[in-house]
Design an enzyme around this catalytic site. Structure first.
Site, PDB file in Angstrom:
ATOM      1  N   ARG A  12     -17.786  -5.024  54.685  1.00 51.51           N
ATOM      2  CA  ARG A  12     -18.610  -3.817  54.538  1.00 51.51           C
ATOM      3  C   ARG A  12     -18.751  -3.470  53.056  1.00 51.51           C
ATOM      4  NH1 ARG A  12     -19.485  -0.027  58.323  1.00 51.51           N
ATOM      5  NH2 ARG A  12     -17.696  -0.736  59.552  1.00 51.51           N
ATOM      6  N   ASN A  15     -19.919   0.045  47.967  1.00 47.09           N
ATOM      7  CA  ASN A  15     -20.881   0.504  46.962  1.00 47.09           C
ATOM      8  C   ASN A  15     -21.791  -0.682  46.644  1.00 47.09           C
ATOM      9  OD1 ASN A  15     -22.202   0.985  44.495  1.00 47.09           O
ATOM     10  ND2 ASN A  15     -20.659   2.497  43.905  1.00 47.09           N
ATOM     11  N   THR A  18     -22.231  -1.819  42.898  1.00 44.06           N
ATOM     12  CA  THR A  18     -21.126  -2.535  42.262  1.00 44.06           C
ATOM     13  C   THR A  18     -20.929  -3.911  42.899  1.00 44.06           C
ATOM     14  OG1 THR A  18     -19.544  -1.384  43.664  1.00 44.06           O
ATOM     15  CG2 THR A  18     -19.873  -0.492  41.467  1.00 44.06           C
ATOM     16  N   GLN A  22     -20.903  -7.242  40.732  1.00 48.39           N
ATOM     17  CA  GLN A  22     -19.831  -8.253  40.815  1.00 48.39           C
ATOM     18  C   GLN A  22     -20.430  -9.639  41.045  1.00 48.39           C
ATOM     19  OE1 GLN A  22     -16.160  -8.190  40.913  1.00 48.39           O
ATOM     20  NE2 GLN A  22     -16.715  -6.479  39.619  1.00 48.39           N
ATOM     21  N   GLY A  85     -13.017  -9.003  49.623  1.00 49.37           N
ATOM     22  CA  GLY A  85     -13.284  -9.034  48.181  1.00 49.37           C
ATOM     23  C   GLY A  85     -14.599  -9.699  47.804  1.00 49.37           C
ATOM     24  N   GLY A  87     -16.368 -11.005  43.819  1.00 46.07           N
ATOM     25  CA  GLY A  87     -16.048 -11.092  42.381  1.00 46.07           C
ATOM     26  C   GLY A  87     -15.873 -12.564  42.120  1.00 46.07           C
ATOM     27  N   GLU A  88     -14.642 -13.031  42.272  1.00 45.75           N
ATOM     28  CA  GLU A  88     -14.389 -14.461  42.134  1.00 45.75           C
ATOM     29  C   GLU A  88     -15.187 -15.293  43.150  1.00 45.75           C
ATOM     30  OE1 GLU A  88     -10.275 -15.263  41.602  1.00 45.75           O
ATOM     31  OE2 GLU A  88     -10.538 -17.385  42.081  1.00 45.75           O
TER      32      GLU A  88
END
Lengths: 132, 329
Positions: A12, A15, A18, A22, A85, A87-88
């Site tokens: 989910r 934001n 963001t 990312q 997560g 990002g990575e």
């Protein structure tokens, strides 16, 4: 690289802005990994020769393509907010995707990052004779 | 770090008088000089260093002007790369120079970097720039690049020292056949740019014929209607070229009457490709003749074990530069 479409599952999105940011950052690092980043060590002494931003290439503003992202919103209830997560994860597939695009364009596989002009010419068999 | 002196001269004569003192270094944009100071490349153990600041309004009039004189452009060494790239006269009469200046480094660097500094900057070989290696260019006994990491190094004139000359404007000015006026406290002289750069076979410890205290005071470029510059880079900005080429042509229709073809990032100096130049004379410049000239330009190269890939890149740069020079002819 002209355009990147990044499809990710981060549960989910809490934001969306963001999350997109990312993904942008991860894609940029992935492109840099695919095309530029290479630590060069002197073969005789082991000293790093490009330990500065002049010689260590890293993707800059003009190397960044249009990046679009799509989120697969699969809610599995694996955590209290159902988010995982990002990002990575955006970095992980990017270099391989770039290498696949190069394969699609040239018909030859490159197996080592970064995909430098030298490696591409070698893969295409365009190097003048004698040198590897 | 040892203290470094600083002087602000009020005119060129005062600058040259300060420049004549032992340990003096001229500072214009300071782009390469500051790196060299930080890298400890500037004669460690020598006399105390003093920077002679040329980047002053008081010196603009003598060293920072762009003038026209009888079909030639007279360029002050303090002109910035961004000014050269944007100036209409340079674009029209010395297009290769405008292109070379406008594609170097980044907008921020181009706004500060000067023509004189760009010509006199030192090579960026990573062995030269590392204080761990006392290489031939520093007066040592060995070139570490030749048996070591030389992917970006020279493919010509690389037996003694394999650096590549970093100056894009030097490459363009060699194609344009510029003349450099040099001044020092002791006098002045004019050298053709063909005699300005020093090959590594001649002397691997220097890149040009400037003597201590001598300054490029003016660059004279005869107007050329047809010139071009191309570089091949791995990144789209803030990157040293892997290969570059500059050309200047005198045409009659599409037939070449005079040609100068220069390879950059190929040797310790910008390098004329004379076989390519001779081939072009009397021929119509088209895609086929440009390709053949480009092939000849890299003939006789002596690539090291891991940099032969630069030859097809140089070849492509020459071909593109030639074709861009005759666009609209």
């Amino acid at each position: 690289v002209l355009r990147v479409l990044a499809v990710h599952d981060c549960g989910r999105p809490i934001n969306r802005l963001t999350v997109a940011s990312q993904i942008n950052g991860g894609v940029i690092q992935g492109i840099s990994f695919a095309l530029h980043e290479q630590r060069i060590l002197d073969r005789h002494t082991g000293n790093m020769l490009n330990a500065d931003l002049e010689h260590y290439r890293i993707a800059g503003a003009r190397d960044i393509p249009v990046i679009e992202s799509i989120l697969i919103e699969r809610y599995l209830g694996r955590s209290n907010v159902d988010a995982s997560g990002i990002g990575e994860p955006a970095t992980v597939p990017t270099a391989a995707a770039v290498a696949n695009a190069v394969h699609h364009a040239l018909g030859v596989r490159l197996r080592e990052a970064p995909l430098t002009p030298a490696r591409i010419l070698a893969a295409l068999g365009r190097l003048p004779g004698g040198a590897r | 770090m040892r203290p470094i002196g600083w002087v602000d001269p009020d005119d060129a004569k005062a600058a040259l008088a300060e420049g004549a003192k032992a340990g003096s270094l001229y500072k214009a944009g300071g782009i390469d000089l500051i790196d060299r100071l930080k890298e400890g490349l500037q004669e460690p153990g020598g006399p105390p260093l003093q920077l002679v600041n040329l980047r002053r309004p008081a010196l603009e009039k003598e060293l920072g002007q762009l003038r026209q004189e009888k079909g030639a452009l007279l360029l002050g060494p303090l002109l910035t790369l961004s000014r050269l790239a944007a100036d209409e006269q340079v674009v029209r009469q010395a297009r290769a120079l405008a292109l070379a200046a406008g594609q170097a480094a980044t907008p921020q660097v181009r706004a500060a970097a000067t023509l004189g500094g760009n010509l006199c900057q030192r090579p960026r070989c990573w062995y030269l720039r590392s204080d761990l290696f006392h290489c031939r260019r520093k007066g040592g006994q060995h070139c570490f690049a030749i048996p070591g990491e030389h992917e970006q190094h020279a493919v010509f004139d690389n037996e003694v020292c394999a650096v590549v000359h970093p100056s894009a404007t030097g490459c363009a000015l060699l194609a344009l056949g510029a003349r450099l006026h040099l001044r020092s406290a002791g006098g002045e002289r004019t050298v053709a740019i063909d005699d300005f750069f020093v090959s590594s076979a001649q002397d691997p410890t220097r890149e040009n014929v400037l003597r201590a205290g001598e300054l490029i005071s003016e660059v004279r470029v005869t107007a050329r209607a047809h010139s071009g510059y191309e570089k091949i880079v791995q990144k789209q900005s803030f990157d040293w070229p892997l290969a570059e080429a500059a050309v200047a042509l005198e045409l009659e229709g599409r037939e070449v009457r005079e040609a100068r073809v220069v390879l950059g990032h190929a040797a310790p100096t910008p390098l004329r490709a004379k076989k390519a130049e001779q081939f072009l004379l009397g021929r119509a410049l088209d895609s086929a003749s440009a390709a053949e000239a480009a092939r000849l330009a890299v003939g006789g190269a002596t690539p090291l074990a891991r940099n032969a890939y630069k030859l097809p890149l140089l070849e492509a740069a020459v071909k593109r530069a030639l074709l861009s020079a005759v666009e609209g002819a």
